[in-house]
Design a protein around this motif. Structure first.
Motif, PDB file in Angstrom:
ATOM      1  N   GLU A  31       0.799  -1.221   0.000  1.00  0.00           N
ATOM      2  CA  GLU A  31       0.000   0.000   0.000  1.00  0.00           C
ATOM      3  C   GLU A  31       0.840   1.284   0.000  1.00  0.00           C
ATOM      4  OE1 GLU A  31      -2.943  -0.148   3.016  1.00  0.00           O
ATOM      5  OE2 GLU A  31      -3.645   1.891   2.550  1.00  0.00           O
ATOM      6  N   GLY A  32       1.907   1.285   0.799  1.00  0.00           N
ATOM      7  CA  GLY A  32       2.728   2.492   0.854  1.00  0.00           C
ATOM      8  C   GLY A  32       4.041   2.253   0.145  1.00  0.00           C
ATOM      9  N   GLY A  33       4.985   3.171   0.341  1.00  0.00           N
ATOM     10  CA  GLY A  33       6.328   2.919  -0.177  1.00  0.00           C
ATOM     11  C   GLY A  33       6.750   3.836  -1.294  1.00  0.00           C
ATOM     12  N   MET A  34       8.001   4.174  -1.308  1.00  0.00           N
ATOM     13  CA  MET A  34       8.678   4.920  -2.374  1.00  0.00           C
ATOM     14  C   MET A  34      10.165   4.887  -2.021  1.00  0.00           C
ATOM     15  SD  MET A  34       8.091   9.008  -1.469  1.00  0.00           S
ATOM     16  CE  MET A  34       9.383   9.637  -2.535  1.00  0.00           C
ATOM     17  N   ILE A  35      10.978   5.421  -2.908  1.00  0.00           N
ATOM     18  CA  ILE A  35      12.378   5.628  -2.538  1.00  0.00           C
ATOM     19  C   ILE A  35      12.392   6.923  -1.728  1.00  0.00           C
ATOM     20  CG2 ILE A  35      14.748   5.890  -3.347  1.00  0.00           C
ATOM     21  CD1 ILE A  35      13.508   3.151  -4.023  1.00  0.00           C
ATOM     22  N   TYR A  36      12.291   6.756  -0.417  1.00  0.00           N
ATOM     23  CA  TYR A  36      12.154   7.915   0.479  1.00  0.00           C
ATOM     24  C   TYR A  36      13.461   8.699   0.564  1.00  0.00           C
ATOM     25  CZ  TYR A  36       7.837   5.810   2.327  1.00  0.00           C
ATOM     26  OH  TYR A  36       6.582   5.292   2.458  1.00  0.00           O
ATOM     27  N   PRO A  37      13.328  10.002   0.903  1.00  0.00           N
ATOM     28  CA  PRO A  37      14.529  10.781   1.222  1.00  0.00           C
ATOM     29  C   PRO A  37      15.160  10.280   2.523  1.00  0.00           C
ATOM     30  CG  PRO A  37      12.559  12.202   1.070  1.00  0.00           C
ATOM     31  CD  PRO A  37      12.085  10.793   0.987  1.00  0.00           C
ATOM     32  N   TRP A  38      16.446  10.523   2.662  1.00  0.00           N
ATOM     33  CA  TRP A  38      17.169  10.146   3.882  1.00  0.00           C
ATOM     34  C   TRP A  38      16.435  10.659   5.123  1.00  0.00           C
ATOM     35  CZ3 TRP A  38      22.112   7.762   3.421  1.00  0.00           C
ATOM     36  CH2 TRP A  38      22.677   7.771   2.137  1.00  0.00           C
ATOM     37  N   ALA A  39      15.998  11.934   5.015  1.00  0.00           N
ATOM     38  CA  ALA A  39      15.416  12.593   6.196  1.00  0.00           C
ATOM     39  C   ALA A  39      14.148  11.892   6.678  1.00  0.00           C
ATOM     40  CB  ALA A  39      15.124  14.058   5.870  1.00  0.00           C
ATOM     41  N   THR A  40      13.412  11.262   5.770  1.00  0.00           N
ATOM     42  CA  THR A  40      12.179  10.577   6.175  1.00  0.00           C
ATOM     43  C   THR A  40      12.508   9.399   7.099  1.00  0.00           C
ATOM     44  OG1 THR A  40      11.127  11.252   4.129  1.00  0.00           O
ATOM     45  CG2 THR A  40      10.096   9.422   5.279  1.00  0.00           C
ATOM     46  N   TYR A  41      13.577   8.675   6.771  1.00  0.00           N
ATOM     47  CA  TYR A  41      13.991   7.566   7.652  1.00  0.00           C
ATOM     48  C   TYR A  41      14.463   8.096   8.995  1.00  0.00           C
ATOM     49  CZ  TYR A  41      13.767   4.608   3.551  1.00  0.00           C
ATOM     50  OH  TYR A  41      13.327   3.932   2.447  1.00  0.00           O
ATOM     51  N   GLU A  42      15.189   9.212   8.938  1.00  0.00           N
ATOM     52  CA  GLU A  42      15.714   9.769  10.197  1.00  0.00           C
ATOM     53  C   GLU A  42      14.567  10.236  11.095  1.00  0.00           C
ATOM     54  OE1 GLU A  42      20.051  11.039   8.355  1.00  0.00           O
ATOM     55  OE2 GLU A  42      18.437  12.505   8.440  1.00  0.00           O
ATOM     56  N   GLU A  43      13.516  10.744  10.464  1.00  0.00           N
ATOM     57  CA  GLU A  43      12.329  11.150  11.236  1.00  0.00           C
ATOM     58  C   GLU A  43      11.696   9.917  11.893  1.00  0.00           C
ATOM     59  OE1 GLU A  43       8.480  13.306   9.643  1.00  0.00           O
ATOM     60  OE2 GLU A  43      10.297  14.215   8.835  1.00  0.00           O
ATOM     61  N   SER A  44      11.558   8.830  11.126  1.00  0.00           N
ATOM     62  CA  SER A  44      10.979   7.601  11.692  1.00  0.00           C
ATOM     63  C   SER A  44      11.860   7.049  12.805  1.00  0.00           C
ATOM     64  CB  SER A  44      10.817   6.531  10.598  1.00  0.00           C
ATOM     65  OG  SER A  44       9.753   6.855   9.753  1.00  0.00           O
ATOM     66  N   LEU A  45      13.177   7.103  12.593  1.00  0.00           N
ATOM     67  CA  LEU A  45      14.105   6.597  13.626  1.00  0.00           C
ATOM     68  C   LEU A  45      13.948   7.399  14.920  1.00  0.00           C
ATOM     69  CD1 LEU A  45      17.313   6.115  11.432  1.00  0.00           C
ATOM     70  CD2 LEU A  45      16.269   4.315  12.835  1.00  0.00           C
ATOM     71  N   THR A  46      13.829   8.723  14.773  1.00  0.00           N
ATOM     72  CA  THR A  46      13.690   9.581  15.960  1.00  0.00           C
ATOM     73  C   THR A  46      12.393   9.248  16.691  1.00  0.00           C
ATOM     74  OG1 THR A  46      14.884  11.280  14.745  1.00  0.00           O
ATOM     75  CG2 THR A  46      13.738  11.992  16.740  1.00  0.00           C
ATOM     76  N   LYS A  47      11.300   9.127  15.917  1.00  0.00           N
ATOM     77  CA  LYS A  47      10.008   8.788  16.540  1.00  0.00           C
ATOM     78  C   LYS A  47      10.070   7.426  17.230  1.00  0.00           C
ATOM     79  CE  LYS A  47       6.982  11.393  13.450  1.00  0.00           C
ATOM     80  NZ  LYS A  47       6.236  11.275  12.186  1.00  0.00           N
ATOM     81  N   ALA A  48      10.905   6.541  16.693  1.00  0.00           N
ATOM     82  CA  ALA A  48      11.005   5.187  17.252  1.00  0.00           C
ATOM     83  C   ALA A  48      11.866   5.154  18.520  1.00  0.00           C
ATOM     84  CB  ALA A  48      11.596   4.231  16.206  1.00  0.00           C
ATOM     85  N   GLY A  49      12.551   6.256  18.813  1.00  0.00           N
ATOM     86  CA  GLY A  49      13.319   6.301  20.061  1.00  0.00           C
ATOM     87  C   GLY A  49      14.816   6.448  19.894  1.00  0.00           C
ATOM     88  N   PHE A  50      15.317   6.346  18.661  1.00  0.00           N
ATOM     89  CA  PHE A  50      16.774   6.441  18.452  1.00  0.00           C
ATOM     90  C   PHE A  50      17.223   7.903  18.575  1.00  0.00           C
ATOM     91  CE2 PHE A  50      15.678   2.447  16.388  1.00  0.00           C
ATOM     92  CZ  PHE A  50      16.721   1.625  16.786  1.00  0.00           C
ATOM     93  N   ASP A  51      18.440   8.084  19.063  1.00  0.00           N
ATOM     94  CA  ASP A  51      18.982   9.420  19.287  1.00  0.00           C
ATOM     95  C   ASP A  51      19.568   9.962  17.967  1.00  0.00           C
ATOM     96  OD1 ASP A  51      20.347  11.671  19.985  1.00  0.00           O
ATOM     97  OD2 ASP A  51      21.689  10.696  21.436  1.00  0.00           O
ATOM     98  N   PRO A  52      19.037  11.082  17.480  1.00  0.00           N
ATOM     99  CA  PRO A  52      19.537  11.637  16.205  1.00  0.00           C
ATOM    100  C   PRO A  52      21.046  11.862  16.206  1.00  0.00           C
ATOM    101  CG  PRO A  52      17.562  12.812  16.901  1.00  0.00           C
ATOM    102  CD  PRO A  52      17.905  11.877  18.018  1.00  0.00           C
TER     103      PRO A  52
END
Ligand SMILES: C[S@@+](CC[C@H](N)C(=O)[O-])C[C@H]1O[C@@H](n2cnc3c(N)ncnc32)[C@H](O)[C@@H]1O
Length: 366
Positions: free
Chosen positions: A324-345
């Motif tokens: 349903e979803g998906g694309m070749i996301y920008p780097w920043a989109t992954y970093e946003e998800s990582l931050t929301k998931a709890g990882f330290d930027p």
């Protein structure tokens, strides 16, 4: 009387190559986009007919010689060679055909078969579903999946119902991974890793490469049950069944297994929505020990949202077909998800890989 149209745009041949996004688009570039599907068909036919291998073995063949070697009728041969030369894949001088330098160079490497497998994937997996791209944009969902036989909820759950497509898919997936995982092996320091969880590891291509380069690590591969037997087979063929084990399961529905200090998503977070990616990364965060790492390895688009062109073109498939979803996301989109998931930027590391594919890796530490 012959009327010369020299110096008018109507007389120009499409010799400039496809648009790159770096120069202003002109009419030739627009025509390349218009007939892009046909340009690909010339490439696919040349690959399937082994035209390039023929000219690698016998450079300088003439048109009749090529026709005879390929077993093509004159008209068919004329069409093939018209397209192969007009698109720049072949050159012709004094009636003798040669490979373009880029192809001659590529054919000398192991990447040639990987490139051909990618061509096969475009032809036999992507093309049909991509016809629903506009509808997929309107619906913000993968409408093209309706063209793939079966009842599975996404492309991966339908592959086993379409054996030919499954074969083209995993052949390509292995090759596409191999085109870039040499860089992953190079840049990823696994000296402090003992157990790697490879989420949606496919036929284990990346775990195998990492395990071969890091003899001290073990890996577990989370894969859906219909694909697990193929994963097992490839691990056994690599002689690594004692160090790489398959964990059949569903990464969305099941909790992640614990006991792993590194979680890898290889060509995985291009498939799902940013919200699903955040949920997957949160599961990884919860399963990891303090100091554990997550690795996101796939193609990336730039944060400006305007390239690179291969990332843009590959996104059509992710919009229209697999899930349903998906694309070749920008780097920043992954970093946003990582931050929301709890990882330290502050722990994030971006590594852009060289080469014509837009691959890269993001590493984050808990
Ligand atoms: C694009 S392929 C990538 C394969 C491999 N990681 C690689 O890079 O070559 C995605 C893989 O994720 C698997 N997959 C899809 N949905 C999954 C799920 N819910 N749980 C586990 N694996 C899944 C698919 O079966 C497929 O093998």
């Amino acid at each position: 009387m012959t009327i010369s149209l020299e110096n008018t745009s109507a007389a120009q041949n499409l010799v400039g190559g496809p648009p790159t996004g770096k120069a202003p688009l002109d009419m030739d570039g627009l025509a390349w986009i218009l007939f892009g599907a046909s340009a690909f068909q010339y490439l696919n036919a040349a690959c399937e007919l082994n035209l390039f291998e023929l000219l690698q073995d016998k450079p300088g063949l003439t048109k009749p010689q090529i026709g005879a070697e390929l077993g093509l009728a004159d008209r068919a041969n004329d069409i093939l060679l018209l397209g192969a030369t007009a698109t720049g894949m072949l050159t012709v001088e004094d009636g003798r055909y040669q490979l373009a330098t880029v192809l001659a160079d590529l054919l000398k490497t192991d990447d040639w078969q990987r490139f051909k497998d990618t061509v096969g994937f475009e032809q036999y997996v992507c093309y049909e579903g991509q016809m629903d791209f506009t509808e997929s944009l309107r619906a913000n969902s993968n409408v093209g999946l309706r063209r793939v036989r079966g009842s599975g909820r996404d492309l991966y759950h339908r592959l086993h119902e379409n054996p030919q497509m499954e074969q083209a898919f995993y052949k390509y997936m292995r090759s596409w991974s191999e085109l870039a995982n040499q860089h992953l092996v190079e840049v990823l320091d696994l000296s402090g890793t003992s157990k790697l969880l490879d989420c949606g590891g496919g036929d284990a291509v990346n775990s195998i490469a990492l395990a071969q380069a890091n003899p001290h690590i073990e890996a577990g591969i989370l894969e859906i049950p219909p694909t697990a037997p193929l994963t097992e087979k490839k691990i056994a063929e690599a002689g690594l069944s004692d160090r790489i084990t398959v964990k059949p399961g569903d990464m969305h529905a099941d909790e992640f297994p614990t006991g792993y200090d590194t979680v890898m998503f290889a060509h995985q977070l291009v498939i799902w929505t940013p919200e699903e990616n955040t949920a997957l990364l949160r599961k990884a965060y919860n399963a990891l020990p303090e100091g554990g790492r997550v690795i996101i390895f796939n193609s990336m688009s730039n944060d400006e949202g305007d390239g690179p062109v291969v990332a843009a073109l590959d996104s059509v498939y992710f919009a229209a077909l697999p899930a349903e979803g998906g694309m070749i996301y920008p780097w920043a989109t992954y970093e946003e998800s990582l931050t929301k998931a709890g990882f330290d930027p502050a722990s994030f590391e971006r590594i852009d890989f060289p080469g014509w594919t837009p691959h890269g890796v993001i590493i984050a530490t808990k």
